[in-house]
Write an enzyme that holds these catalytic residues in place. Structure first.
Site, PDB file in Angstrom:
ATOM      1  N   SER A 150       6.418   8.347  26.720  1.00  0.00           N
ATOM      2  CA  SER A 150       6.212   6.921  27.001  1.00  0.00           C
ATOM      3  C   SER A 150       6.795   6.139  25.829  1.00  0.00           C
ATOM      4  CB  SER A 150       4.702   6.647  27.106  1.00  0.00           C
ATOM      5  OG  SER A 150       4.433   5.263  27.103  1.00  0.00           O
ATOM      6  N   TYR A 163      -4.226   7.267  23.888  1.00  0.00           N
ATOM      7  CA  TYR A 163      -3.006   7.527  24.666  1.00  0.00           C
ATOM      8  C   TYR A 163      -1.784   7.510  23.747  1.00  0.00           C
ATOM      9  CZ  TYR A 163       0.536   6.729  28.366  1.00  0.00           C
ATOM     10  OH  TYR A 163       1.635   6.803  29.204  1.00  0.00           O
TER      11      TYR A 163
END
Ligand code: NAP
Length: 267
Positions: A150, A163
Protein backbone atom coordinates in the site's frame (compact mmCIF):
# COMPACT_ATOMS: atom_id res chain seq x y z
CA UNK A 1 37.52 -14.93 -23.49
CA UNK A 2 34.65 -17.21 -22.66
CA UNK A 3 31.86 -15.01 -21.26
CA UNK A 4 29.61 -17.09 -19.07
CA UNK A 5 26.03 -16.88 -20.31
CA UNK A 6 24.58 -16.79 -16.80
CA UNK A 7 26.19 -13.41 -16.15
CA UNK A 8 24.64 -11.94 -19.31
CA UNK A 9 21.17 -13.33 -19.87
CA UNK A 10 18.02 -13.37 -17.78
CA UNK A 11 17.00 -16.76 -16.38
CA UNK A 12 15.04 -19.00 -18.72
CA UNK A 13 11.26 -19.16 -18.57
CA UNK A 14 9.53 -21.92 -16.59
CA UNK A 15 7.44 -24.58 -18.24
CA UNK A 16 4.05 -23.18 -19.23
CA UNK A 17 1.27 -22.80 -18.32
CA UNK A 18 2.42 -21.23 -15.10
CA UNK A 19 0.54 -21.66 -11.85
CA UNK A 20 -0.22 -18.37 -10.07
CA UNK A 21 -1.72 -18.27 -6.58
CA UNK A 22 -3.49 -15.06 -5.57
CA UNK A 23 -4.44 -14.63 -1.91
CA UNK A 24 -7.63 -12.65 -1.33
CA UNK A 25 -8.41 -13.41 -4.99
CA UNK A 26 -12.19 -13.53 -4.61
CA UNK A 27 -12.79 -9.80 -4.40
CA UNK A 28 -11.46 -6.33 -5.17
CA UNK A 29 -7.85 -5.99 -6.32
CA UNK A 30 -7.16 -9.73 -5.96
CA UNK A 31 -10.10 -10.67 -8.19
CA UNK A 32 -8.84 -8.26 -10.89
CA UNK A 33 -5.30 -9.68 -10.60
CA UNK A 34 -6.60 -13.25 -10.94
CA UNK A 35 -8.44 -12.33 -14.15
CA UNK A 36 -5.47 -10.65 -15.89
CA UNK A 37 -3.14 -13.54 -14.99
CA UNK A 38 -5.72 -16.03 -16.25
CA UNK A 39 -6.14 -14.02 -19.49
CA UNK A 40 -2.35 -14.15 -19.91
CA UNK A 41 -2.64 -17.96 -20.04
CA UNK A 42 -1.86 -18.93 -16.47
CA UNK A 43 -3.68 -21.38 -14.25
CA UNK A 44 -4.79 -19.40 -11.25
CA UNK A 45 -5.64 -20.48 -7.70
CA UNK A 46 -7.57 -17.90 -5.73
CA UNK A 47 -7.70 -18.15 -1.95
CA UNK A 48 -9.54 -16.53 0.94
CA UNK A 49 -11.69 -17.42 3.94
CA UNK A 50 -15.09 -17.17 2.17
CA UNK A 51 -15.26 -20.22 -0.09
CA UNK A 52 -18.63 -19.19 -1.57
CA UNK A 53 -17.19 -15.86 -2.80
CA UNK A 54 -14.12 -17.60 -4.26
CA UNK A 55 -16.20 -20.28 -5.97
CA UNK A 56 -18.50 -17.70 -7.54
CA UNK A 57 -15.49 -15.89 -9.06
CA UNK A 58 -13.67 -19.06 -10.20
CA UNK A 59 -16.83 -20.57 -11.72
CA UNK A 60 -16.69 -17.95 -14.49
CA UNK A 61 -13.39 -19.42 -15.72
CA UNK A 62 -13.75 -23.22 -15.45
CA UNK A 63 -10.52 -25.25 -15.77
CA UNK A 64 -8.33 -22.13 -15.63
CA UNK A 65 -9.20 -20.88 -12.14
CA UNK A 66 -9.76 -22.81 -8.91
CA UNK A 67 -10.99 -21.69 -5.49
CA UNK A 68 -9.23 -22.88 -2.34
CA UNK A 69 -10.10 -21.86 1.21
CA UNK A 70 -7.22 -20.37 3.23
CA UNK A 71 -6.75 -18.13 6.23
CA UNK A 72 -3.39 -16.44 5.65
CA UNK A 73 -3.04 -15.70 9.36
CA UNK A 74 -3.03 -19.44 10.15
CA UNK A 75 0.18 -21.25 9.07
CA UNK A 76 -1.53 -24.67 9.11
CA UNK A 77 -4.37 -23.45 6.91
CA UNK A 78 -1.81 -22.00 4.48
CA UNK A 79 0.09 -25.30 4.31
CA UNK A 80 -3.09 -27.29 3.63
CA UNK A 81 -4.31 -24.82 1.00
CA UNK A 82 -1.01 -24.91 -0.90
CA UNK A 83 -1.14 -28.73 -0.94
CA UNK A 84 -4.68 -28.57 -2.35
CA UNK A 85 -3.71 -25.94 -4.93
CA UNK A 86 -0.69 -27.96 -6.15
CA UNK A 87 -2.74 -31.16 -6.40
CA UNK A 88 -4.66 -29.67 -9.35
CA UNK A 89 -2.36 -27.10 -10.95
CA UNK A 90 1.15 -28.27 -9.91
CA UNK A 91 4.00 -26.24 -8.39
CA UNK A 92 3.37 -22.56 -7.71
CA UNK A 93 5.50 -20.27 -9.92
CA UNK A 94 3.87 -16.93 -9.10
CA UNK A 95 2.62 -15.87 -5.68
CA UNK A 96 0.58 -12.70 -5.25
CA UNK A 97 0.29 -11.86 -1.55
CA UNK A 98 -2.79 -9.67 -1.80
CA UNK A 99 -4.98 -10.68 1.18
CA UNK A 100 -5.26 -7.82 3.61
CA UNK A 101 -7.38 -5.94 6.07
CA UNK A 102 -7.31 -2.24 6.98
CA UNK A 103 -8.77 -1.33 10.37
CA UNK A 104 -8.49 2.23 11.64
CA UNK A 105 -8.27 3.61 15.19
CA UNK A 106 -6.46 6.45 16.94
CA UNK A 107 -3.17 5.14 18.35
CA UNK A 108 -4.29 5.06 22.00
CA UNK A 109 -7.44 3.20 21.00
CA UNK A 110 -5.40 0.64 19.05
CA UNK A 111 -5.70 -2.29 21.43
CA UNK A 112 -3.56 -5.43 21.43
CA UNK A 113 -6.13 -7.37 19.43
CA UNK A 114 -6.39 -4.83 16.59
CA UNK A 115 -2.58 -4.52 16.51
CA UNK A 116 -2.13 -8.32 16.31
CA UNK A 117 -4.88 -8.68 13.72
CA UNK A 118 -3.26 -6.14 11.37
CA UNK A 119 0.17 -7.76 11.75
CA UNK A 120 -1.20 -11.32 11.42
CA UNK A 121 -3.16 -10.79 8.24
CA UNK A 122 -1.05 -8.24 6.39
CA UNK A 123 2.49 -9.17 7.45
CA UNK A 124 2.51 -12.72 8.87
CA UNK A 125 0.10 -13.76 6.09
CA UNK A 126 2.68 -12.65 3.53
CA UNK A 127 5.38 -14.50 5.47
CA UNK A 128 3.37 -17.76 5.71
CA UNK A 129 2.43 -17.85 2.03
CA UNK A 130 5.91 -16.93 0.82
CA UNK A 131 7.42 -19.70 2.95
CA UNK A 132 4.94 -22.14 1.42
CA UNK A 133 5.56 -21.07 -2.19
CA UNK A 134 9.31 -20.46 -2.26
CA UNK A 135 10.45 -24.13 -2.36
CA UNK A 136 8.51 -24.62 -5.65
CA UNK A 137 10.21 -21.55 -7.14
CA UNK A 138 13.66 -22.64 -5.98
CA UNK A 139 13.09 -26.09 -7.51
CA UNK A 140 12.14 -24.47 -10.85
CA UNK A 141 14.82 -21.76 -10.53
CA UNK A 142 12.13 -19.31 -11.63
CA UNK A 143 9.53 -17.45 -9.65
CA UNK A 144 7.73 -14.25 -8.87
CA UNK A 145 6.62 -13.05 -5.44
CA UNK A 146 4.45 -9.96 -5.73
CA UNK A 147 3.25 -8.35 -2.51
CA UNK A 148 0.28 -6.03 -2.61
CA UNK A 149 1.36 -3.55 0.07
CA UNK A 150 0.00 0.00 0.00
CA UNK A 151 1.11 3.62 -0.09
CA UNK A 152 0.79 2.99 3.68
CA UNK A 153 3.92 0.83 3.27
CA UNK A 154 5.84 3.84 2.05
CA UNK A 155 4.42 6.74 4.07
CA UNK A 156 2.64 7.36 7.35
CA UNK A 157 -1.09 8.09 7.68
CA UNK A 158 -2.92 9.11 10.84
CA UNK A 159 -5.33 6.72 12.62
CA UNK A 160 -4.02 3.56 10.93
CA UNK A 161 -0.76 2.96 12.84
CA UNK A 162 -1.13 -0.82 12.99
CA UNK A 163 -1.94 -1.11 9.26
CA UNK A 164 0.90 1.28 8.35
CA UNK A 165 3.35 -0.67 10.53
CA UNK A 166 2.29 -3.97 8.96
CA UNK A 167 2.56 -2.66 5.39
CA UNK A 168 5.98 -1.10 6.10
CA UNK A 169 6.93 -4.60 7.33
CA UNK A 170 5.80 -6.06 4.00
CA UNK A 171 8.15 -3.65 2.18
CA UNK A 172 11.03 -4.68 4.45
CA UNK A 173 10.33 -8.36 3.82
CA UNK A 174 10.18 -7.67 0.07
CA UNK A 175 13.60 -6.01 0.06
CA UNK A 176 15.34 -8.61 2.24
CA UNK A 177 13.99 -11.64 0.36
CA UNK A 178 14.70 -10.04 -3.04
CA UNK A 179 18.41 -10.02 -2.16
CA UNK A 180 18.34 -13.54 -0.73
CA UNK A 181 16.95 -15.10 -3.94
CA UNK A 182 18.41 -12.68 -6.50
CA UNK A 183 20.60 -15.33 -8.15
CA UNK A 184 17.87 -17.99 -8.20
CA UNK A 185 15.73 -16.64 -11.06
CA UNK A 186 13.18 -15.33 -8.55
CA UNK A 187 12.09 -11.71 -8.19
CA UNK A 188 10.32 -10.24 -5.17
CA UNK A 189 8.50 -6.93 -5.51
CA UNK A 190 5.73 -4.91 -3.93
CA UNK A 191 2.90 -2.98 -5.53
CA UNK A 192 1.66 -0.04 -3.47
CA UNK A 193 -1.83 1.13 -4.40
CA UNK A 194 -3.33 4.39 -3.23
CA UNK A 195 -7.06 4.44 -2.42
CA UNK A 196 -8.61 1.87 -4.76
CA UNK A 197 -12.27 1.21 -5.59
CA UNK A 198 -12.93 -1.94 -3.49
CA UNK A 199 -14.79 -3.08 -0.38
CA UNK A 200 -11.92 -1.82 1.84
CA UNK A 201 -12.45 1.70 0.49
CA UNK A 202 -16.26 1.43 0.64
CA UNK A 203 -15.96 0.41 4.33
CA UNK A 204 -13.59 3.33 5.02
CA UNK A 205 -16.04 5.76 3.38
CA UNK A 206 -18.93 4.32 5.44
CA UNK A 207 -16.79 4.73 8.56
CA UNK A 208 -16.12 8.41 7.80
CA UNK A 209 -19.82 9.01 7.10
CA UNK A 210 -20.80 7.33 10.41
CA UNK A 211 -18.18 9.13 12.49
CA UNK A 212 -18.25 12.64 10.98
CA UNK A 213 -21.75 13.07 9.57
CA UNK A 214 -20.31 13.93 6.14
CA UNK A 215 -22.20 12.67 3.10
CA UNK A 216 -20.87 9.73 1.09
CA UNK A 217 -20.05 12.09 -1.79
CA UNK A 218 -18.04 14.36 0.52
CA UNK A 219 -16.19 11.46 2.11
CA UNK A 220 -15.36 9.95 -1.30
CA UNK A 221 -14.09 13.32 -2.56
CA UNK A 222 -11.84 13.56 0.48
CA UNK A 223 -10.28 10.16 -0.26
CA UNK A 224 -9.79 11.14 -3.92
CA UNK A 225 -8.23 14.50 -3.02
CA UNK A 226 -5.04 12.86 -1.69
CA UNK A 227 -4.40 11.55 -5.21
CA UNK A 228 -2.86 14.27 -7.46
CA UNK A 229 -4.97 12.88 -10.32
CA UNK A 230 -8.02 13.64 -8.16
CA UNK A 231 -9.55 10.20 -8.46
CA UNK A 232 -9.76 6.75 -6.93
CA UNK A 233 -7.48 4.07 -8.46
CA UNK A 234 -9.29 1.18 -10.22
CA UNK A 235 -8.43 -2.47 -9.33
CA UNK A 236 -7.53 -3.17 -12.99
CA UNK A 237 -4.77 -0.56 -12.81
CA UNK A 238 -3.14 -2.38 -9.91
CA UNK A 239 -3.64 -5.70 -11.72
CA UNK A 240 -1.84 -4.39 -14.81
CA UNK A 241 1.26 -3.59 -12.73
CA UNK A 242 1.18 -7.06 -11.17
CA UNK A 243 0.91 -8.66 -14.63
CA UNK A 244 4.01 -6.76 -15.78
CA UNK A 245 5.99 -7.76 -12.67
CA UNK A 246 5.00 -11.39 -13.33
CA UNK A 247 6.26 -11.22 -16.91
CA UNK A 248 9.66 -12.21 -18.26
CA UNK A 249 10.33 -8.61 -19.31
CA UNK A 250 10.44 -7.61 -15.61
CA UNK A 251 13.21 -10.15 -14.85
CA UNK A 252 15.63 -7.41 -13.74
CA UNK A 253 13.12 -5.67 -11.50
CA UNK A 254 13.44 -6.91 -7.92
CA UNK A 255 13.20 -5.49 -4.41
CA UNK A 256 11.08 -2.62 -5.73
CA UNK A 257 7.95 -1.01 -4.32
CA UNK A 258 5.90 0.36 -7.18
CA UNK A 259 3.37 3.00 -6.19
CA UNK A 260 0.10 2.95 -8.16
CA UNK A 261 -1.45 6.09 -6.77
CA UNK A 262 -1.62 8.89 -9.33
CA UNK A 263 1.64 10.43 -8.08
CA UNK A 264 0.69 10.67 -4.40
CA UNK A 265 4.06 9.11 -3.50
CA UNK A 266 7.22 9.97 -5.42
CA UNK A 267 10.57 8.53 -4.39
P1 NAP B 1 -11.02 -6.49 -0.35
O1 NAP B 1 -11.90 -6.56 -1.54
O2 NAP B 1 -11.62 -6.40 1.01
O3 NAP B 1 -10.03 -7.71 -0.43
C1 NAP B 1 -9.32 -8.22 0.65
C2 NAP B 1 -9.21 -9.72 0.41
O4 NAP B 1 -8.39 -10.27 1.44
C3 NAP B 1 -10.59 -10.39 0.49
O5 NAP B 1 -10.76 -11.18 -0.67
C4 NAP B 1 -10.51 -11.26 1.75
O6 NAP B 1 -11.17 -12.50 1.53
C5 NAP B 1 -9.01 -11.46 1.91
N1 NAP B 1 -8.64 -11.67 3.30
C6 NAP B 1 -8.79 -10.81 4.34
N2 NAP B 1 -8.39 -11.39 5.47
C7 NAP B 1 -7.94 -12.64 5.14
C8 NAP B 1 -7.40 -13.73 5.87
N3 NAP B 1 -7.22 -13.69 7.19
N4 NAP B 1 -7.05 -14.84 5.18
C9 NAP B 1 -7.25 -14.91 3.87
N5 NAP B 1 -7.75 -13.94 3.12
C10 NAP B 1 -8.10 -12.81 3.76
O7 NAP B 1 -10.01 -5.24 -0.44
P2 NAP B 1 -8.89 -4.84 -1.49
O8 NAP B 1 -8.85 -3.38 -1.49
O9 NAP B 1 -9.05 -5.56 -2.77
O10 NAP B 1 -7.57 -5.32 -0.74
C11 NAP B 1 -6.57 -6.10 -1.36
C12 NAP B 1 -5.20 -5.64 -0.88
O11 NAP B 1 -4.95 -4.31 -1.33
C13 NAP B 1 -5.05 -5.59 0.64
O12 NAP B 1 -3.80 -6.13 1.01
C14 NAP B 1 -5.09 -4.11 0.96
O13 NAP B 1 -4.39 -3.78 2.13
C15 NAP B 1 -4.44 -3.54 -0.29
N6 NAP B 1 -4.74 -2.13 -0.52
C16 NAP B 1 -6.02 -1.70 -0.75
C17 NAP B 1 -6.27 -0.35 -0.97
C18 NAP B 1 -7.65 0.19 -1.22
O14 NAP B 1 -7.84 1.42 -1.16
N7 NAP B 1 -8.62 -0.62 -1.56
C19 NAP B 1 -5.20 0.56 -0.97
C20 NAP B 1 -3.92 0.09 -0.74
C21 NAP B 1 -3.69 -1.26 -0.51
P3 NAP B 1 -11.98 -13.24 2.72
O15 NAP B 1 -12.73 -12.18 3.46
O16 NAP B 1 -12.86 -14.20 2.01
O17 NAP B 1 -10.95 -13.92 3.55
Amino acid sequence: MNTSSNTRSPPSKPITPQHALVTGGGSGIGAAIAVVLMQAGMRVTITGRRLDVLKAHAARYPSQMQAVQMDVADAESVEQAFAQARATFGPVHILVNNAGQAASAPFLKTDESLWQQMLSVNLSGTFHCTQAALPDMLATQWGRVINVASTAGLAGYAYVAAYVAAKHGVIGLTRALALEVAKKGITVNAVCPGYTETDILRESIANVVAKTGRTEVQARAEFASGNPQGRIVQPEEVAGTVLWLASQSAASVTGQSIAVCGGEIMR
